[in-house]
Write a protein that holds these residues in place. Structure first.
Motif, mmCIF file in Angstrom:
data_model
loop_
_atom_site.group_PDB
_atom_site.id
_atom_site.type_symbol
_atom_site.label_atom_id
_atom_site.label_comp_id
_atom_site.label_asym_id
_atom_site.label_seq_id
_atom_site.Cartn_x
_atom_site.Cartn_y
_atom_site.Cartn_z
ATOM 1 N N PRO A 66 0.842 -1.202 0.000
ATOM 2 C CA PRO A 66 0.000 0.000 0.000
ATOM 3 C C PRO A 66 0.879 1.255 0.000
ATOM 4 O O PRO A 66 2.011 1.216 0.471
ATOM 5 C CB PRO A 66 -0.794 -0.110 1.311
ATOM 6 C CG PRO A 66 -0.650 -1.502 1.766
ATOM 7 C CD PRO A 66 0.612 -2.038 1.174
ATOM 8 N N THR A 69 3.856 2.568 2.749
ATOM 9 C CA THR A 69 4.088 1.365 3.558
ATOM 10 C C THR A 69 5.362 0.674 3.095
ATOM 11 O O THR A 69 5.687 0.684 1.917
ATOM 12 C CB THR A 69 2.888 0.400 3.419
ATOM 13 O OG1 THR A 69 1.702 1.086 3.774
ATOM 14 C CG2 THR A 69 3.039 -0.795 4.315
ATOM 15 N N THR A 97 4.136 1.800 8.388
ATOM 16 C CA THR A 97 3.198 2.563 7.574
ATOM 17 C C THR A 97 2.874 3.905 8.211
ATOM 18 O O THR A 97 2.955 4.060 9.433
ATOM 19 C CB THR A 97 1.904 1.754 7.336
ATOM 20 O OG1 THR A 97 1.053 2.473 6.471
ATOM 21 C CG2 THR A 97 1.182 1.446 8.625
ATOM 22 N N ARG A 99 -0.091 5.113 7.127
ATOM 23 C CA ARG A 99 -1.514 5.034 6.810
ATOM 24 C C ARG A 99 -2.295 4.509 8.008
ATOM 25 O O ARG A 99 -1.756 3.813 8.851
ATOM 26 C CB ARG A 99 -1.752 4.090 5.636
ATOM 27 C CG ARG A 99 -1.084 4.507 4.370
ATOM 28 C CD ARG A 99 -1.717 5.747 3.882
ATOM 29 N NE ARG A 99 -1.441 5.936 2.471
ATOM 30 C CZ ARG A 99 -1.583 7.080 1.878
ATOM 31 N NH1 ARG A 99 -2.007 8.124 2.532
ATOM 32 N NH2 ARG A 99 -1.325 7.199 0.602
ATOM 33 N N VAL A 104 -4.935 0.044 5.501
ATOM 34 C CA VAL A 104 -4.015 -1.029 5.120
ATOM 35 C C VAL A 104 -4.740 -2.375 5.149
ATOM 36 O O VAL A 104 -4.568 -3.205 4.248
ATOM 37 C CB VAL A 104 -2.779 -1.041 6.045
ATOM 38 C CG1 VAL A 104 -1.879 -2.224 5.737
ATOM 39 C CG2 VAL A 104 -2.012 0.269 5.934
#
Length: 165
Positions: A66, A69, A97, A99, A104
């Motif tokens: 992603p 990441t 990450t 995010r 994720v």
């Protein structure tokens, strides 16, 4: 006076045959061959299953990550267990990450990575985060530094894999 033709030749190792110690090792090796073959027969299904799972791990590593990441410190880990011939596996890998966890997790839930049986996306995906402070509850939308992903599934054709019993 003796001549060279009258002198006996010394026995060469090639003509005298194997030594007593070599014969014993040969007999011991012959006795061990059936046990080695039995071990290979018992372990072959385990090695085949491990190879199939290692191919899935390679597919996970090759799949695009992603955005924002990267893989964490340790390589993906595989655990196999089972009951009554059903084989379950868990492939665990960590990510760094920026995010949110849910983003994720949704990314990996939408992926279709081939499992050991050749099916696409026939597994469950869980995500969890390590916490430094006990008792602190995480907000689902919060971002994290470290995230651990578990892929849990089942594979067929391993009736003789001793880990599945």
């Amino acid at each position: 006076m003796s001549t060279l033709q009258d002198t006996p030749e010394p026995a060469s190792p090639e003509k005298s045959g194997p030594s007593r110690l070599a014969r014993r090792f040969g007999c011991l090796a012959l006795l061990l061959v059936p046990f080695v073959l039995l071990g290979v027969i018992v372990m072959a299904p385990v090695w085949i299953s491990d190879f199939r799972l290692a191919r899935m791990v390679d597919r996970i590593k090759e799949y695009p990550l992603p955005p924002g990441t990267d893989f964490g410190y340790f390589d993906p880990q595989v655990e196999v267990s089972g009951d009554s011939g059903d084989c379950w596996y868990t492939i665990r890998f960590d990510l760094f990450t920026d995010r949110p966890v849910q983003e994720v997790l949704n990314y990996y839930r939408q992926t279709k990575i081939e499992d050991p049986d050749g099916d696409l996306g026939d597994y469950e995906i869980l995500a969890w985060t390590p916490f430094d402070e006990p008792g602190v509850q995480a907000d689902e939308t919060s971002a994290t530094d470290s995230l651990i992903i578990d892929l849990d599934g089942m594979y067929d054709g391993a009736m003789s894999d001793m880990r599945c019993w």
